[in-house]
Design a protein around this motif. Structure first.
Motif, mmCIF file in Angstrom:
data_model
loop_
_atom_site.group_PDB
_atom_site.id
_atom_site.type_symbol
_atom_site.label_atom_id
_atom_site.label_comp_id
_atom_site.label_asym_id
_atom_site.label_seq_id
_atom_site.Cartn_x
_atom_site.Cartn_y
_atom_site.Cartn_z
ATOM 1 N N UNK B 214 -67.332 88.076 -18.367
ATOM 2 C CA UNK B 214 -65.997 88.657 -18.187
ATOM 3 C C UNK B 214 -65.000 87.639 -17.638
ATOM 4 N N UNK B 215 -65.469 86.400 -17.451
ATOM 5 C CA UNK B 215 -64.629 85.423 -16.735
ATOM 6 C C UNK B 215 -63.290 85.174 -17.437
ATOM 7 N N UNK B 216 -63.289 85.344 -18.754
ATOM 8 C CA UNK B 216 -62.080 85.009 -19.502
ATOM 9 C C UNK B 216 -60.896 85.910 -19.121
ATOM 10 N N UNK B 217 -61.194 87.146 -18.692
ATOM 11 C CA UNK B 217 -60.111 88.068 -18.319
ATOM 12 C C UNK B 217 -59.808 88.033 -16.827
ATOM 13 N N UNK B 218 -60.438 87.115 -16.109
ATOM 14 C CA UNK B 218 -60.126 86.980 -14.688
ATOM 15 C C UNK B 218 -59.045 85.934 -14.497
ATOM 16 N N UNK B 219 -58.294 86.080 -13.425
ATOM 17 C CA UNK B 219 -57.229 85.118 -13.169
ATOM 18 C C UNK B 219 -55.888 85.812 -13.060
ATOM 19 N N UNK B 220 -54.820 85.026 -13.212
ATOM 20 C CA UNK B 220 -53.475 85.546 -13.025
ATOM 21 C C UNK B 220 -52.732 85.531 -14.353
ATOM 22 N N UNK B 221 -52.092 86.660 -14.678
ATOM 23 C CA UNK B 221 -51.394 86.777 -15.966
ATOM 24 C C UNK B 221 -49.963 87.245 -15.727
ATOM 25 N N UNK B 336 -53.278 87.532 -27.487
ATOM 26 C CA UNK B 336 -53.447 87.127 -26.082
ATOM 27 C C UNK B 336 -53.362 85.616 -25.955
ATOM 28 N N UNK B 337 -53.977 84.935 -26.912
ATOM 29 C CA UNK B 337 -53.943 83.465 -26.875
ATOM 30 C C UNK B 337 -52.509 82.954 -26.954
ATOM 31 N N UNK B 338 -51.685 83.656 -27.749
ATOM 32 C CA UNK B 338 -50.284 83.251 -27.869
ATOM 33 C C UNK B 338 -49.472 83.579 -26.635
ATOM 34 N N UNK B 339 -49.842 84.669 -25.944
ATOM 35 C CA UNK B 339 -49.026 85.133 -24.821
ATOM 36 C C UNK B 339 -49.370 84.427 -23.513
ATOM 37 N N UNK B 340 -50.619 83.990 -23.375
ATOM 38 C CA UNK B 340 -51.042 83.421 -22.091
ATOM 39 C C UNK B 340 -51.612 82.027 -22.287
ATOM 40 N N UNK B 341 -50.987 81.037 -21.670
ATOM 41 C CA UNK B 341 -51.389 79.647 -21.891
ATOM 42 C C UNK B 341 -52.832 79.363 -21.465
ATOM 43 N N UNK B 342 -53.391 80.195 -20.552
ATOM 44 C CA UNK B 342 -54.765 79.904 -20.114
ATOM 45 C C UNK B 342 -55.821 80.402 -21.097
ATOM 46 N N UNK B 343 -55.378 81.043 -22.202
ATOM 47 C CA UNK B 343 -56.350 81.578 -23.156
ATOM 48 C C UNK B 343 -56.197 80.954 -24.551
ATOM 49 N N UNK B 344 -56.087 79.628 -24.650
ATOM 50 C CA UNK B 344 -55.720 79.037 -25.945
ATOM 51 C C UNK B 344 -56.755 79.274 -27.044
ATOM 52 N N UNK B 345 -58.044 79.316 -26.664
ATOM 53 C CA UNK B 345 -59.083 79.374 -27.704
ATOM 54 C C UNK B 345 -59.821 80.703 -27.685
ATOM 55 N N UNK B 346 -59.171 81.764 -27.165
ATOM 56 C CA UNK B 346 -59.861 83.037 -27.010
ATOM 57 C C UNK B 346 -60.438 83.518 -28.341
ATOM 58 N N UNK B 347 -61.720 83.872 -28.321
ATOM 59 C CA UNK B 347 -62.381 84.375 -29.525
ATOM 60 C C UNK B 347 -62.566 85.885 -29.436
ATOM 61 N N UNK B 348 -62.551 86.543 -30.603
ATOM 62 C CA UNK B 348 -62.641 88.007 -30.637
ATOM 63 C C UNK B 348 -63.920 88.527 -29.963
#
Lengths: 519, 519
Positions: B214-221, B336-348
């Motif tokens: 779940x780490x990919x959805x943790x952090x600040x958005x 999400x990858x487009x909206x948040x710079x910390x998720x550039x390579x997010x995979x489905x």
């Protein structure tokens, strides 16, 4: 009664004398109606500011149901009985606020119950039909398409006025709807004096004056910066965001549902800094009056605005007497310089001149400056009165309009769209509304002068951005007394020491523009 | 009656037979009440979203006046007479929609008029008192301070239920308020099956499962980016901004005044991307139901939502069946990858896993995932039913709550604030409300399965961001039928071919989490 007494008057909701119970029952009914009025106010605000377009039909149904419920309450026979009992007792045992509650409720009762449903219905229909006809007529500059509506309004208003009070002229009865306690005889007196002073002043300004430089306010101004600036000014003037909101709408207005829920709107155009700025300050003036209503009489007609003219006096006091003054330009110039990169060295005198230029040609009322505005109003007042008196006929209206424009304002409309068809008011049967705009301007000048006398530091305060002294003065002298006084003249007497005196207004304009135009 | 027929059913507002006039009079009264309800809806929305804080007292007065007017209309003897005449005539000459109008109006009439003012007043008071007591009790984790309120509610609900229908159990009568046509016998059947399936599934997930990362959805958005994204998703799902608004409020909700004026709100936290996202999609589901109501029956009870459970089925269908599916992650991941710079390579697949993690400890209902949520509901349902049946006493409640938490969810509250005091519902007397949350989840699974069968391209459409097929299917099968069917089971039968079948829900969860947790 002096205004200071008004504010400190001990509140009692019951008379000492005989009709205590009836008075309390009356108040209960009035408060319920006031609450219903507040709900309708919110529906109206929402429609203009928030409602999605697709909800128009459902909102119309909601307003219609509310109007029906309100009508049932307003014409409730029990209310009539209570008013009969209370009125027959004279003012025995009631303090002045309570007497005003009974007087205003009685007035509203008569104005509602004397109109049969047939006429009320036809008036509502003609408002819609009239608006359609006016839109078409103005679009085509074709007065003939609007004339039948105007003919019917003239006849309907005569009929309505005769039902309400056959002992007075139709125009006086119509006027009473917008300006309580005012008569056309009194307006004639006031407007004649104003016209006699203004026409030559305007001629002088145009022929001999040196116009101030307005170039500094021309150009493009970011609307977001305008909005931020105006919202911060509204707050500095005293608008309380705990008891109101600031939003944007196509047509700026002040509405809401209660003195604790006052909602003002503004509009900004990137090519017109002045309109957005003065518009926002104008609405702030209305909003401060609403927020200043006396909550000791919450929900009772005595805490309502006295009249349209008095309401307008509050918007114009802030818009013109304050915001168009030199001290205000001293406060505003550095703010504008900070907000807009193209105005880095804006000086107060330069801003003051640019804000107060008199239009070279003043053809359209809503675009008029403070010198030409009253002449637009006087022209409309004369014509609507003459229409009801039968001394002017509808077909003659365009010709007479144009003749008087030439005579009063020195310009002649090129067509009826620019002339007699320019305003929406008559299409909705609003006869007697126009004079309140200029009465408001005159009340404002007189009120401001009284405040200056009572608050000697007023101009220095304004230059320093300190507005709370003026706001408190207005709260005590004007806002809190609501509809205590039966007319604007009586309010002026209580708040300033004399009835409305148009010479104060004329003196203000003459002095200001003599200096500004180096006459 | 099949749903396709529902949509194309010819509209007639009058019966062919004898009671045509009475039916029309009934409709007129019902429409007026519906309009008043819409106005109250707008007042409520405004209070949560727009109203300045200082207007709270005036808004309370406005709501109270509206409630009084509504009560007078709801208990109008003429309405009762019309219903008597129409009901005594059976269904002769009325089509199914008209029959439903009469049935629902009759039901509302009974539920309003059977309650004496004394009880209605006490219930309203106890709502406020209960909220205060609950807040204090939860703050201090002191159940004793809440127990007297709960005792009084149990007694008041028994009294109310007996007045409405003494032939049925108090719980069944209370339940009917939220879930028409539902009985506790039927819920027992459903929930027993669910509990028997879920408790072992949860045990398996926890003991044998491999949790997704779940780490990919943790952090600040950034909340502004969250809001922009969610608003654009709401529109893509089909929310019509011509007939509604999107705003922000402290507690997200869907309200408004009419199917053409649906107002949904959202909330975003910078440390929780999932909550904002799933919350916005949840409210969009509610809003689509409201916008999809059948305007052929505008203002009549047959066009209202069938029940709380069916309403929740629409929010949960979009939130869970759609937004928590792998195809939706395929649509969402690049956004999400487009909206948040910390998720550039997010995979489905990565996003799908992170969105669907089952909590290690599920103590709080409102934070629960879709696997543990029903167990929270079953626990509350059992307890509120046992309280009304008298088989559990108020003082025993905290102990039994904790025992069942341990047994069903494998965790024990550390105190009563985290246990029996966590929810506000009982403080307001909302007995029978809790089951609708999980009934909604089960309806949603079954409805989605039926849609998948009818729209074979559904999953590919979702992955491609094409939602109009599903929305249209729901419009026809669910939204347009409103309250035509007397129960959720009947609606399920019409829309999916069989009454509510919890095995569909269990199968969905088992299959999904077996794969996700590699069981």
């Amino acid at each position: 009664m002096a205004a200071a007494q008004v504010a400190s008057h001990p509140v009692s909701t019951a008379a000492d004398g005989g009709n205590k119970k009836e008075y309390e029952s009356l108040c209960e009914k009035l408060k319920e109606m006031s609450t219903l009025g507040g709900i309708s106010g919110l529906l109206g605000w929402d429609e203009m500011v928030m409602m999605p377009e697709g909800a128009a039909a459902c909102r119309a149904a909601q307003k219609s149901v509310m109007a029906g419920i309100m009508y049932d309450k307003q014409t409730d026979p029990e209310l009539g009985q209570l008013l009969d009992e209370l009125s027959s007792n004279g003012s025995v045992g009631f303090d002045p606020f309570q007497q005003a509650v009974i007087r205003e409720a009685q007035r509203d009762w008569v104005r509602t119950t004397k109109i049969p449903k047939r006429i009320a219905k036809r008036r509502a229909e003609l408002e819609s039909e009239g608006y359609q006809a006016w839109t078409t007529a103005r679009g085509e500059s074709n007065f003939a398409k609007f004339a039948p509506v105007l003919e019917e309004w003239v006849s309907l208003i005569k009929e309505t006025s005769a039902l309400i009070d056959p002992s007075r002229s139709p125009y006086d009865v119509a006027l009473e709807e917008f300006e309580k306690g005012m008569t056309s005889a009194r307006i004639d007196e006031i407007f004649t004096q104003v016209k006699e002073g203004l026409v030559p002043l305007l001629k002088q300004i145009r022929e001999k004056g040196t116009p101030p430089d307005t170039s500094v306010l021309q150009g493009t101004f970011d609307t977001k910066s305008q909005a931020d600036l105006c919202n911060s000014i509204a707050k500095e003037l005293g608008f309380d965001l705990d008891k109101g909101r600031l939003d944007v709408s196509v047509h700026p207005f002040t509405g809401g549902s209660h003195p604790t829920d006052v909602r003002m709107t503004t509009r900004f155009k990137d090519n017109d800094l002045t309109e957005g700025l003065t518009g926002a300050i104008h609405e702030t003036g209305h909003a401060l009056y609403e927020q200043g209503r006396n909550l000791d009489y919450d929900g009772l007609p005595v805490n309502q605005a006295l009249s349209m003219g008095v309401h307008e006096s509050q918007s114009l006091l802030w818009e013109r007497m304050v915001a168009l003054s030199l001290p205000f330009s001293k406060y505003l110039a550095p703010k504008l310089a900070g907000a807009f990169p193209q105005l880095p060295d804006l000086q107060a005198e330069q801003l003051y001149g640019a804000l107060n230029a008199v239009k070279k040609e003043s053809m359209i009322r809503v675009e008029a400056d403070e010198v030409t505005y009253p002449l637009h109003i006087i022209l409309r007042y004369e014509l609507e009165k003459e229409l009801l008196e039968g001394t002017v006929s509808v077909p003659d209206l365009p010709r007479i309009w144009n003749e008087r424009m030439t005579s009063y304002l020195g310009c002649t409309p090129k067509d009826d769209a620019q002339g007699v068809l320019q305003d929406v008011h008559w299409s909705a049967g609003l006869f007697g509304y126009f004079p309140t705009y200029s009465l408001g301007a005159m009340y404002a000048a007189q009120i401001y002068k009284a405040a200056q006398k009572d608050v000697p530091s007023l101009e220095a305060d304004i230059a320093a951005g300190q507005f709370s002294g003026l706001k408190s003065w207005l709260n005590e002298r004007i806002h809190k007394s609501g509809s205590l006084h039966p007319s604007g003249d009586d309010l002026m007497r209580a708040a300033t020491g004399s009835p409305l005196d148009p010479s104060v207004f004329l003196h203000y304009l003459t002095e200001k523009y003599t200096a500004l135009y180096q006459l």
